[in-house]
Write an enzyme that holds these catalytic residues in place. Sequence first.
Site, PDB file in Angstrom:
ATOM      1  N   PRO A   2     -43.407  56.269  51.950  1.00 36.85           N
ATOM      2  CA  PRO A   2     -42.333  55.735  51.157  1.00 36.85           C
ATOM      3  C   PRO A   2     -42.526  54.456  50.400  1.00 36.85           C
ATOM      4  O   PRO A   2     -42.337  54.441  49.216  1.00 36.85           O
ATOM      5  CB  PRO A   2     -41.180  55.609  52.122  1.00 36.85           C
ATOM      6  CG  PRO A   2     -41.502  56.574  53.174  1.00 36.85           C
ATOM      7  CD  PRO A   2     -42.974  56.733  53.175  1.00 36.85           C
ATOM      8  N   GLU A   3     -42.825  53.364  50.962  1.00 40.97           N
ATOM      9  CA  GLU A   3     -42.623  52.133  50.198  1.00 40.97           C
ATOM     10  C   GLU A   3     -43.832  51.810  49.321  1.00 40.97           C
ATOM     11  O   GLU A   3     -44.846  52.496  49.362  1.00 40.97           O
ATOM     12  CB  GLU A   3     -42.256  50.994  51.156  1.00 40.97           C
ATOM     13  CG  GLU A   3     -41.067  51.381  52.039  1.00 40.97           C
ATOM     14  CD  GLU A   3     -40.579  50.276  52.928  1.00 40.97           C
ATOM     15  OE1 GLU A   3     -40.512  49.132  52.473  1.00 40.97           O
ATOM     16  OE2 GLU A   3     -40.262  50.546  54.101  1.00 40.97           O
ATOM     17  N   LYS A  61     -41.675  53.113  43.907  1.00 36.11           N
ATOM     18  CA  LYS A  61     -42.086  54.220  44.762  1.00 36.11           C
ATOM     19  C   LYS A  61     -42.369  55.497  43.986  1.00 36.11           C
ATOM     20  O   LYS A  61     -42.658  56.529  44.591  1.00 36.11           O
ATOM     21  CB  LYS A  61     -41.000  54.479  45.817  1.00 36.11           C
ATOM     22  CG  LYS A  61     -40.683  53.257  46.672  1.00 36.11           C
ATOM     23  CD  LYS A  61     -39.422  53.467  47.501  1.00 36.11           C
ATOM     24  CE  LYS A  61     -38.927  52.139  48.065  1.00 36.11           C
ATOM     25  NZ  LYS A  61     -37.606  52.285  48.704  1.00 36.11           N
ATOM     26  N   ARG A 289     -28.153  51.822  57.939  1.00 36.62           N
ATOM     27  CA  ARG A 289     -29.529  51.970  58.385  1.00 36.62           C
ATOM     28  C   ARG A 289     -29.821  50.904  59.437  1.00 36.62           C
ATOM     29  O   ARG A 289     -29.050  49.976  59.613  1.00 36.62           O
ATOM     30  CB  ARG A 289     -30.547  51.830  57.244  1.00 36.62           C
ATOM     31  CG  ARG A 289     -29.971  51.755  55.920  1.00 36.62           C
ATOM     32  CD  ARG A 289     -30.982  51.694  54.802  1.00 36.62           C
ATOM     33  NE  ARG A 289     -32.170  52.497  55.015  1.00 36.62           N
ATOM     34  CZ  ARG A 289     -33.010  52.797  54.066  1.00 36.62           C
ATOM     35  NH1 ARG A 289     -32.771  52.382  52.846  1.00 36.62           N
ATOM     36  NH2 ARG A 289     -34.074  53.485  54.299  1.00 36.62           N
TER      37      ARG A 289
END
Length: 326
Positions: A2-3, A61, A289
């Site tokens: 992801p990042e 991303k 989150r």
Amino acid sequence: MPELPEVEVVRRGLADHVVGRTITQALLTGERVARRHEAGPADLMARVEGATVLAVDRRGKYLWLVLDPPDDDPHALVVHLGMSGQLLVQDADAPREKHLHACFDFADDGPQLRFVDQRTFGGLALTPLHEDRYGVPLAAQDDPAGHLHGIPEPVLHIAPDPLEPAFDAAGVARRMKAKGVAIKRLLLDQTVVSGIGNIYADEALWRAQVHGLRPASALTKPALGRLLGHASEVMTEALGQGGTSFDALYVNVNGASGYFDRALAVYGQDGLPCPRCGSTVRREQFMNRSSHFCPRCQVRPRGSSPSGSSVSPVSPVSSRSSTRRP
DNA sequence: AGTCAAACCTGTTTGC
DNA sequence: TGCAAACAGGTTTGAC
């Protein structure tokens, strides 16, 4: 993966292994992988055939293969890895991955490019390139090969990331200062600054000693600038370690994991001592989150529950607890 | 406009 | 042991 650091690791792998090669065949399985490609997977497959990969670019991303298609209409194959996407360079006779969704063959009969994605939040799209709102020229004069650059349609709304030349830290700090929302929300907002996800947001906030619930407007512009500097720094360090991976889902194009998980100060470290002051790192839900922070180094803003008057002083420690990975 | 939760998925870990 | 719930690196959507 992801990042930003993990995506950049993949971009570099692709630059090494697919640039200059010509696609002879693409095979997409199912509708979902190309759901962001309006014309559907069959159209995507047909239109990349015969295209040569000129470059691999990235913003935040998102990454994309700049293609030189046979019909001379410049396009990019945009890839977002979502939560679990992988791009792998694999021999054609390597076993089929369980979650393989796309496969590209090349004219040189070398290794294939495969898109594997367990959770299927990632995907592919073929789109035209546009002039950037943020300063990347459509035709890059400094590209010795004269290749077309620019930004694909699905990436136009994404702000520059801290590792690209177009990034304007002072401008981003100014925009943040004007908002009364929680600073972590802005760090994660890809239209404000891109590339930062939940891991590096928590790590940058810890380095800057700022609680993620602090309203951005309550921080000074220099403090916001320092926070962005920490974000940039932690992602650069992670990139140097091949990115952060906790398991086999997050790997480079050769299937190898990065090592930055060993250097995380707070993300996933709840219950362990803060490397700076020794207080116990906490995990709390905010913004739907998990957020990880040191309750002593990162003072919770007044009024945010749970009421934060219970932070007791802890004597500093010079080394990490043995419960941490050595 | 801004904020929030839900939605999209599969697999693994945690808790009863 | 078994089953269910919680949880995971992201983004988009729609309802207040």
